[in-house]
Write a protein that holds these residues in place. Sequence first.
Motif, mmCIF file in Angstrom:
data_model
loop_
_atom_site.group_PDB
_atom_site.id
_atom_site.type_symbol
_atom_site.label_atom_id
_atom_site.label_comp_id
_atom_site.label_asym_id
_atom_site.label_seq_id
_atom_site.Cartn_x
_atom_site.Cartn_y
_atom_site.Cartn_z
ATOM 1 N N LEU A 190 -67.105 -25.527 55.935
ATOM 2 C CA LEU A 190 -66.215 -25.707 57.531
ATOM 3 C C LEU A 190 -64.836 -24.875 57.402
ATOM 4 O O LEU A 190 -64.357 -23.770 58.272
ATOM 5 N N LYS A 191 -64.244 -25.080 55.975
ATOM 6 C CA LYS A 191 -62.746 -24.729 55.715
ATOM 7 C C LYS A 191 -62.920 -23.252 55.810
ATOM 8 O O LYS A 191 -61.788 -22.483 56.363
ATOM 9 N N GLU A 192 -64.341 -22.368 54.961
ATOM 10 C CA GLU A 192 -64.226 -21.242 54.868
ATOM 11 C C GLU A 192 -64.287 -20.917 56.507
ATOM 12 O O GLU A 192 -63.964 -19.141 56.685
ATOM 13 N N ALA A 193 -65.006 -21.453 57.717
ATOM 14 C CA ALA A 193 -65.359 -20.696 58.950
ATOM 15 C C ALA A 193 -63.996 -20.772 59.637
ATOM 16 O O ALA A 193 -63.945 -20.660 60.873
ATOM 17 N N GLY A 194 -62.761 -21.670 59.267
ATOM 18 C CA GLY A 194 -61.456 -22.148 60.072
ATOM 19 C C GLY A 194 -61.033 -22.690 60.239
ATOM 20 O O GLY A 194 -59.776 -23.192 60.550
ATOM 21 N N LEU A 195 -62.208 -24.248 59.991
ATOM 22 C CA LEU A 195 -61.360 -25.051 60.498
ATOM 23 C C LEU A 195 -60.067 -26.092 59.955
ATOM 24 O O LEU A 195 -59.926 -26.179 58.835
ATOM 25 N N PRO A 196 -59.288 -26.453 60.766
ATOM 26 C CA PRO A 196 -58.124 -26.588 60.209
ATOM 27 C C PRO A 196 -58.137 -28.017 59.519
ATOM 28 O O PRO A 196 -58.717 -28.618 59.686
ATOM 29 N N ASP A 197 -57.017 -28.515 58.661
ATOM 30 C CA ASP A 197 -56.700 -28.917 57.091
ATOM 31 C C ASP A 197 -56.674 -30.325 57.740
ATOM 32 O O ASP A 197 -56.150 -30.624 59.377
ATOM 33 N N GLY A 198 -57.901 -31.730 57.542
ATOM 34 C CA GLY A 198 -57.295 -33.072 58.081
ATOM 35 C C GLY A 198 -58.701 -33.165 58.998
ATOM 36 O O GLY A 198 -58.712 -34.667 59.630
ATOM 37 N N VAL A 199 -58.854 -32.139 59.909
ATOM 38 C CA VAL A 199 -60.261 -32.163 61.176
ATOM 39 C C VAL A 199 -61.570 -33.175 60.292
ATOM 40 O O VAL A 199 -61.770 -33.463 61.436
ATOM 41 N N PHE A 200 -62.122 -32.477 59.295
ATOM 42 C CA PHE A 200 -62.968 -32.922 58.603
ATOM 43 C C PHE A 200 -62.608 -33.396 57.401
ATOM 44 O O PHE A 200 -62.263 -32.782 56.395
ATOM 45 N N ASN A 201 -63.640 -35.330 57.234
ATOM 46 C CA ASN A 201 -63.254 -35.536 56.143
ATOM 47 C C ASN A 201 -63.951 -36.398 55.430
ATOM 48 O O ASN A 201 -64.735 -36.744 56.279
ATOM 49 N N VAL A 202 -64.377 -36.095 54.105
ATOM 50 C CA VAL A 202 -65.958 -36.756 53.237
ATOM 51 C C VAL A 202 -64.969 -37.856 52.433
ATOM 52 O O VAL A 202 -63.916 -37.826 50.998
ATOM 53 N N VAL A 203 -65.317 -39.677 52.113
ATOM 54 C CA VAL A 203 -64.880 -40.337 51.523
ATOM 55 C C VAL A 203 -66.693 -40.378 50.758
ATOM 56 O O VAL A 203 -66.661 -41.791 51.563
ATOM 57 N N ASN A 204 -66.352 -40.817 49.697
ATOM 58 C CA ASN A 204 -67.105 -41.120 49.017
ATOM 59 C C ASN A 204 -67.741 -42.500 48.427
ATOM 60 O O ASN A 204 -66.633 -43.509 48.495
ATOM 61 N N GLY A 205 -68.386 -43.657 48.512
ATOM 62 C CA GLY A 205 -68.885 -44.882 48.239
ATOM 63 C C GLY A 205 -69.658 -45.041 48.658
ATOM 64 O O GLY A 205 -70.957 -44.937 48.273
ATOM 65 N N ASP A 206 -69.949 -46.741 48.114
ATOM 66 C CA ASP A 206 -70.898 -47.587 48.608
ATOM 67 C C ASP A 206 -70.376 -48.377 50.275
ATOM 68 O O ASP A 206 -69.712 -48.111 50.548
ATOM 69 N N SER A 207 -71.431 -50.003 50.020
ATOM 70 C CA SER A 207 -71.340 -50.155 51.491
ATOM 71 C C SER A 207 -69.741 -50.891 51.025
ATOM 72 O O SER A 207 -68.933 -51.470 52.207
ATOM 73 N N ALA A 208 -69.025 -50.860 50.426
ATOM 74 C CA ALA A 208 -66.951 -51.086 50.982
ATOM 75 C C ALA A 208 -66.618 -50.344 51.514
ATOM 76 O O ALA A 208 -65.921 -50.831 52.464
ATOM 77 N N ILE A 209 -66.877 -48.902 51.194
ATOM 78 C CA ILE A 209 -66.481 -47.870 52.342
ATOM 79 C C ILE A 209 -67.073 -48.213 54.204
ATOM 80 O O ILE A 209 -67.265 -48.143 54.935
ATOM 81 N N VAL A 210 -68.713 -48.323 53.459
ATOM 82 C CA VAL A 210 -69.496 -49.005 54.776
ATOM 83 C C VAL A 210 -68.194 -49.909 55.972
ATOM 84 O O VAL A 210 -68.459 -49.950 57.276
ATOM 85 N N ASN A 211 -68.182 -50.625 55.021
ATOM 86 C CA ASN A 211 -67.197 -52.278 55.576
ATOM 87 C C ASN A 211 -65.639 -51.420 56.364
ATOM 88 O O ASN A 211 -65.463 -52.260 57.123
ATOM 89 N N ALA A 212 -65.343 -50.443 55.310
ATOM 90 C CA ALA A 212 -63.869 -50.582 55.584
ATOM 91 C C ALA A 212 -64.014 -49.304 56.910
ATOM 92 O O ALA A 212 -62.951 -49.604 57.770
ATOM 93 N N ILE A 213 -65.066 -48.621 56.919
ATOM 94 C CA ILE A 213 -64.462 -48.290 58.500
ATOM 95 C C ILE A 213 -65.202 -49.024 59.427
ATOM 96 O O ILE A 213 -64.302 -48.531 60.148
ATOM 97 N N CYS A 214 -66.294 -49.492 59.221
ATOM 98 C CA CYS A 214 -66.532 -50.605 60.272
ATOM 99 C C CYS A 214 -64.865 -50.506 60.716
ATOM 100 O O CYS A 214 -64.813 -51.454 61.919
ATOM 101 N N ASP A 215 -64.063 -51.479 59.650
ATOM 102 C CA ASP A 215 -63.235 -52.272 60.454
ATOM 103 C C ASP A 215 -61.910 -51.176 60.531
ATOM 104 O O ASP A 215 -60.299 -52.552 61.421
ATOM 105 N N HIS A 216 -61.619 -50.510 60.144
ATOM 106 C CA HIS A 216 -60.850 -49.687 60.101
ATOM 107 C C HIS A 216 -60.139 -50.024 61.501
ATOM 108 O O HIS A 216 -60.476 -49.020 62.292
ATOM 109 N N PRO A 217 -59.092 -50.017 62.266
ATOM 110 C CA PRO A 217 -58.093 -49.999 63.778
ATOM 111 C C PRO A 217 -57.996 -48.253 64.024
ATOM 112 O O PRO A 217 -58.317 -48.115 64.948
ATOM 113 N N GLY A 218 -57.880 -47.591 63.039
ATOM 114 C CA GLY A 218 -57.487 -45.946 63.425
ATOM 115 C C GLY A 218 -59.221 -45.221 63.437
ATOM 116 O O GLY A 218 -59.025 -44.391 63.466
ATOM 117 N N ILE A 219 -60.418 -45.839 63.731
ATOM 118 C CA ILE A 219 -60.869 -45.337 63.555
ATOM 119 C C ILE A 219 -61.535 -45.514 65.009
ATOM 120 O O ILE A 219 -62.146 -46.884 65.289
#
Length: 485
Positions: A190-219
């Motif tokens: 995606l970056k090689e295709a010209g996608l601007p920085d910050g548009v696509f992000n990857v956060v690895n992890g387990d259920s703790a990150i799943v819960n954080a995604i569900c709870d995050h007010p910015g999502i």
Amino acid sequence: MKYAPVQNYINGQFVDASTDQTLPVISPLDGTLLSAVPMSAPKDLDAAVRAAKIAFHGWSHTPIKERVQVLFRYRYLLEKHLQELAALVSEENGKTMGEAIAEIEKCIELTEFAVSLPQLVTGEVLEVSKGVECRTEHVPLGVVASIVPFNFPSMVPNWTIPNALALGNCMIIKPSEKVPLSVGRLAQLLKEAGLPDGVFNVVNGDSAIVNAICDHPGIAAVSFVGSTKVAKIVYQRSTHHYKRCLALGGAKNHLLVLPDAKADMTAQNVAASMSGCAGQRCMAASAMVAVGNVDHIIQKICEEAKKIVPGQNLGAVISKEAKERIEHYITEAEAQGAKILVDGRHTTVPGKEQGTYVGPTVIDYVKPEMSVAKEEIFGPVISIMRTDTVDEALAIENANPYGNAASVFTQNGGMARYVIDRASAGMIGVNVGVPVPREPFSFGGWNESKFGVGDITGKSSIEFWTKLKKSTVKWNPEAGINWMS
């Protein structure tokens, strides 16, 4: 390790997680240690959300015709690197190379649909009164998240990435900790295709990150694909925080086989449906209902199953735990009186003794109350139940809590329509073992196979990834005022 340790991808850069905790990434093919994946902390998600929020203003205000040019180049890169991407899928997931290549080809098709979105989101305009226009337009939601499973390391991420980005959103994706390598490579493309920085992000992890995604007010929205148990939790937790959520769960797909079905075609379809991707797909045939005397077809299904050889045209299941769980289902069914016609237990592949393989398994005389008939096995196993009538077969299909897919094998058009009208599933096949709609038709089941409104792919996804803005405009004061203006 064959590959460097996995990193998160935030604001266009690969970065270390804030914790030292990792899990091994092991190839199901032969037990090779591929990499280590970090168990990120909520502060890592916070960093990704901040980057995506900053990027959102510029990306959402980029005309959609320009946004999809990035995806047009991304589609070219998927095709250019098809063999490499397929090899990575095969290594980390256990698929055969043929299945992995088909997965990348589906990614290409999904991206092609996203490139067509400017023609589908033009909005509407109508002069509702003299000099007064009403207009609608699709507006991106903001920062969205996608939580994806292990069984399709590239395809399921591409169910959401192209459409969500084309429609102007910025995305955070959380890969399965079992198969994190493919998503990292997609980020590079995606970056090689010209996608601007910050548009696509990857956060690895387990259920703790799943819960954080569900709870995050910015999502603003969350999509999820996985088991029904977790899909319910993600849906409830996300919507509790007033987010949009579309959570796809498990399945128990029924194939109704009628006596007039074409025997060879039916046997080939049933065997391929139950064993493709080692049965680790939510569209796999897991339960067959034999209506009347179809013994000749069952015999041919067994013959086809015996042509499916682990390590050759059958891939591995994802882990030792999965292998043990699948084999437990088979053993339990046998103990309860079912008959094992083809037995895939205790399978090893010479030279790959540390791989996790289950051979194709056909179980006959299964009763609807058995676990093997009711629960999602996620392995190359099909359970055959027998009925005298189509209505009895439909009653079994309707009683299952899932509702992803169902198929009927018959040469009678009226009977096919009868089953289509009465099967309780979102995707129906006639003489098709895996009735996955092709783009632009959308993918999505019913009942406990999906939680939320709309589907995850195709035209239906537009409503999920955007909100509708309505404007009413008047420029002619001389027209006066009436009840419309």
